[in-house]
Design an enzyme around this catalytic site. Sequence first.
Site, PDB file in Angstrom:
ATOM      1  N   HIS A 229     134.292  55.463  10.456  1.00 24.61           N
ATOM      2  CA  HIS A 229     133.603  54.331   9.852  1.00 24.61           C
ATOM      3  C   HIS A 229     132.774  54.758   8.641  1.00 24.61           C
ATOM      4  CE1 HIS A 229     134.012  51.822  13.763  1.00 24.61           C
ATOM      5  NE2 HIS A 229     135.044  51.697  12.973  1.00 24.61           N
TER       6      HIS A 229
ATOM      7  N   ARG B 253     147.028  52.948  -3.875  1.00 23.57           N
ATOM      8  CA  ARG B 253     147.466  54.122  -3.123  1.00 23.57           C
ATOM      9  C   ARG B 253     147.871  53.683  -1.711  1.00 23.57           C
ATOM     10  NH1 ARG B 253     142.277  55.709  -5.308  1.00 23.57           N
ATOM     11  NH2 ARG B 253     142.425  57.303  -6.947  1.00 23.57           N
TER      12      ARG B 253
ATOM     13  N   ARG C  91     151.827  52.050  -5.907  1.00 23.52           N
ATOM     14  CA  ARG C  91     152.488  53.353  -5.846  1.00 23.52           C
ATOM     15  C   ARG C  91     153.063  53.541  -4.449  1.00 23.52           C
ATOM     16  NH1 ARG C  91     148.839  58.561  -6.701  1.00 23.52           N
ATOM     17  NH2 ARG C  91     148.221  58.054  -4.566  1.00 23.52           N
TER      18      ARG C  91
ATOM     19  N   GLU D  25     153.337  63.034 -13.640  1.00 27.64           N
ATOM     20  CA  GLU D  25     152.434  64.018 -13.039  1.00 27.64           C
ATOM     21  C   GLU D  25     152.925  65.446 -13.228  1.00 27.64           C
ATOM     22  OE1 GLU D  25     150.920  62.021  -9.002  1.00 27.64           O
ATOM     23  OE2 GLU D  25     153.072  61.795  -9.326  1.00 27.64           O
TER      24      GLU D  25
ATOM     25  N   ASN E  16     145.180  64.096 -12.818  1.00 25.15           N
ATOM     26  CA  ASN E  16     144.756  65.140 -11.883  1.00 25.15           C
ATOM     27  C   ASN E  16     145.902  66.105 -11.609  1.00 25.15           C
ATOM     28  OD1 ASN E  16     142.582  63.446 -11.829  1.00 25.15           O
ATOM     29  ND2 ASN E  16     142.825  62.823  -9.709  1.00 25.15           N
ATOM     30  N   ASP E  17     147.045  65.560 -11.194  1.00 25.88           N
ATOM     31  CA  ASP E  17     148.191  66.413 -10.899  1.00 25.88           C
ATOM     32  C   ASP E  17     148.820  66.972 -12.170  1.00 25.88           C
ATOM     33  OD1 ASP E  17     148.493  66.766  -8.141  1.00 25.88           O
ATOM     34  OD2 ASP E  17     149.261  64.738  -7.898  1.00 25.88           O
TER      35      ASP E  17
ATOM     36  N   ARG F 193     144.138  71.978  -7.943  1.00 26.80           N
ATOM     37  CA  ARG F 193     143.055  71.061  -8.303  1.00 26.80           C
ATOM     38  C   ARG F 193     142.015  70.909  -7.214  1.00 26.80           C
ATOM     39  NH1 ARG F 193     143.742  65.572  -6.734  1.00 26.80           N
ATOM     40  NH2 ARG F 193     145.693  65.100  -5.673  1.00 26.80           N
TER      41      ARG F 193
ATOM     42  N   CYS G 193     145.915  56.667 -14.703  1.00 32.56           N
ATOM     43  CA  CYS G 193     145.233  56.282 -13.458  1.00 32.56           C
ATOM     44  C   CYS G 193     144.587  57.488 -12.780  1.00 32.56           C
ATOM     45  CB  CYS G 193     146.215  55.601 -12.499  1.00 32.56           C
ATOM     46  SG  CYS G 193     147.635  56.610 -12.040  1.00 32.56           S
TER      47      CYS G 193
END
Length: 834
Positions: free
Chosen positions: A464, A561, A597, A686, A709-710, A720, A757
């Site tokens: 939670h 995602r 995605r 990516e 990022n990738d 990363r 993104c």
Amino acid sequence: MIGVVAVSHSARLGEAALELALQMVQGGGVRVRVAAGAGSDADGTPVLGTDAVAVAAAIDELAADCDGVLVLMDLGSAVLSAELALELRMSDVPVRLAPAPFVEGLLAAVVSAAAGGSLDRVAQEASAALGAKTGQLGDANAGAPAVDTEPVDDSSRARPDAVVRVVTVRNPLGIHARPAALIAETSAGADVRLRRLPDGPDAAAASLSRLLILGARQGDDIEVSATGSDAEGVVERLAALFDDGFGEGATEATDAPVAAVTPSIETGSPAPSSIVAGTVLRGRGVSGGRVAAPVVVLAAPLDEPDASAVVAPADRESEVSAIEWAAVAVADQLRARTSAATGEARAILDASRLLASDPELVAEASALVRIKGRTAARAVWETAVSHEQGLAALGGRMAERAADIRDVRDRIIAEILEIDVPGVPEREEPFVLVALDLAPADTAALEGGGCVGLVTKQGGPTSHTAIIARSLGIPAVVGVARATEISPDVVVLVDGDRGTVEIEPDPVRADAARAESVVVPFDGEGVLADGHRIRLIANVGGAAEAVAGAAAGAEGVGLFRTEFCFLDRVDAPSIDEQVAAYRGVLAAFPGRRVVVRTLDAGSDKPLPFANADHEDNPALGVRGLRIARRSPALLDDQLRALAQAAEAESAVVEVMAPMVATVEEARAFAESARAVGLMTVGVMIETPSAALLASEMLEVVDFVSLGTNDLAQYTLAADRLLAELGELNDPWQPAVLRLIGAVGAAGRTWDLPVGVCGEAAADPALAPVLVGLGVTSLSMTPRALGRVAAALEAVTEAQCRAAAEAVLKAATIADARAAAGRILGSDTVSGPIA
């Protein structure tokens, strides 16, 4: 194949027991059905009981493709229903009713059935399932049944055809249920035995109960012996399991923090010294974003009530009344909080209210008072501990509910003792809250307060704490082993994307993180100074985040995602379950664009039903679209579910695939998506190969989206998730910017959308450069929308293009930042965004 039917009075118990059992057989290959409960009453409340017709139907369903069926039952009347079901069934497959413990028996039966055991063998395993427990506790409990152990068997050393290997137990908890299940599963098809050295018991690898009776703990040596055509291969695979610690980690090391210039990564047991400046503690990032602020440590839970106090018989009913009234009072308090909450927080608080009102908790605690003379506080404590241990034993998402039990326990005890419950402090200045774990009521109370980040020692991605932190947009890292050693008032930098907590970071990095955490209002429109439009959209992982994104003014969703909807699943979600999850996101953006995605499982986000195999280098392995190579049905089902969800909602749905490396992959994905009615199809850029082939990619798809990022990770060959390589994963790296420029140029050539993104989209200094490189939309965490919009409003398209041309000539990060700053007339953010 042998099927298993679990007959339970409670649907919740049956489902929970099945969830635990299925976690033991990650590769599947077993058929199980639960026949639980006796329907629902007029209000939809489940009715406890069993239904012989339902049991018979479950047996008949399994009979179609099983050689036999084993039936397990939880209580005496369930036996009657199972016996009656044998008369009602329509099939003639062999059926065995097992006099086995329900939970332990189900677990053992599922493992044995998955390993290919016969009906007799599966029944034997189920019936012997209490062996490990009675062997551990039998001497300490009068009347406990004797353990039916096998004699030590030295035949493994005597057989000339046996392949023998000595391995060491490395995982901290030894051979418990999950490792035993992995051993049994890996040994399928071979005759494998294990013996604890030097003179411990011997067990067949196919027998879960016998493996548990071995009592093998960390550091013990085990002799593995196998015969059969693949004996050597089986032994090698088993040795690899032991060496890997069964995926639970091997013997832990001690931290050795170094200077602040090169942060260390926490890998194991806490060092006796204090945590020094520059140390980076690692956990699991469950809510993205970065923030730096002083630490506030949540007060410890209530002290355990005295166990030695005994209430006189004449006073026991008064103690029982105290429990009943306290439970009612706590339920009322939580009901009041629930009415004031919204979204996920409201649902979670309501679940806590129901826990406080649980008649079983009150009844069990009352029984301890009446029978054993426990005080009211002690009785509630002991009952809660029992419930908590039961949840912890189930593992996964159920284990993460243990914090809910502790919260209700402390609230009821505090009400009984008339004392205050430790809670989230009220402070006006920003702070990072550090705790062992957070209760639902505490986490829900964070909204609108000074808490800007969360760090907990316990918890997981479906706790939670994680759910509410994501819905509130608060960066959070859970599972940080040394969290409670962090001193109050120390400044920490919490990175919810990387899952790291840096102690007393460099002031420049801390200032950059503070700037990122400031929420600037957004009016819902991204526009440059000359009126050129740039779509500013949101990254989301579920319905709650979608609602938050819409409330923040996002023009749509640039990255949904989908794997975040199923982090707690051990089996693949059905199409109907997926449709429900996707519609929750689409409903938040009626008439607006939502880019979905497909499952990006693997690497740092493995899903049991998608990533069953161990990989030495998962970041370069079977992840993203590549999963369809092994499990094409997963992608097919997801695309069909997305098409159904899109038809049911008014959002403009577009779909894209992650981890695409070749044009052939892009073409095949586009064909599959369009075949089910999803006509606007894209791919993630990516990998360097996808960036270099961007023009060819846009010949077969309708848009591309850069996952910076990738892209940085693969371009610079730098993990990363490794904080000490953060400067290599900076999106300002010239090599990364040049690849983005190549993709942007391809988009302009084809006049097709190019989105970003990744984290780079949320950097106000980099956003104008990305626009100049050809990016047409920026998708980010909703809290960054206002800052990025403000940065874009201050520049023209011509300035953006000039800045892009300048950074493409830069050789270093510093040169790139300086070049952009000179043209855009603004100070760039110092230090890496990582």
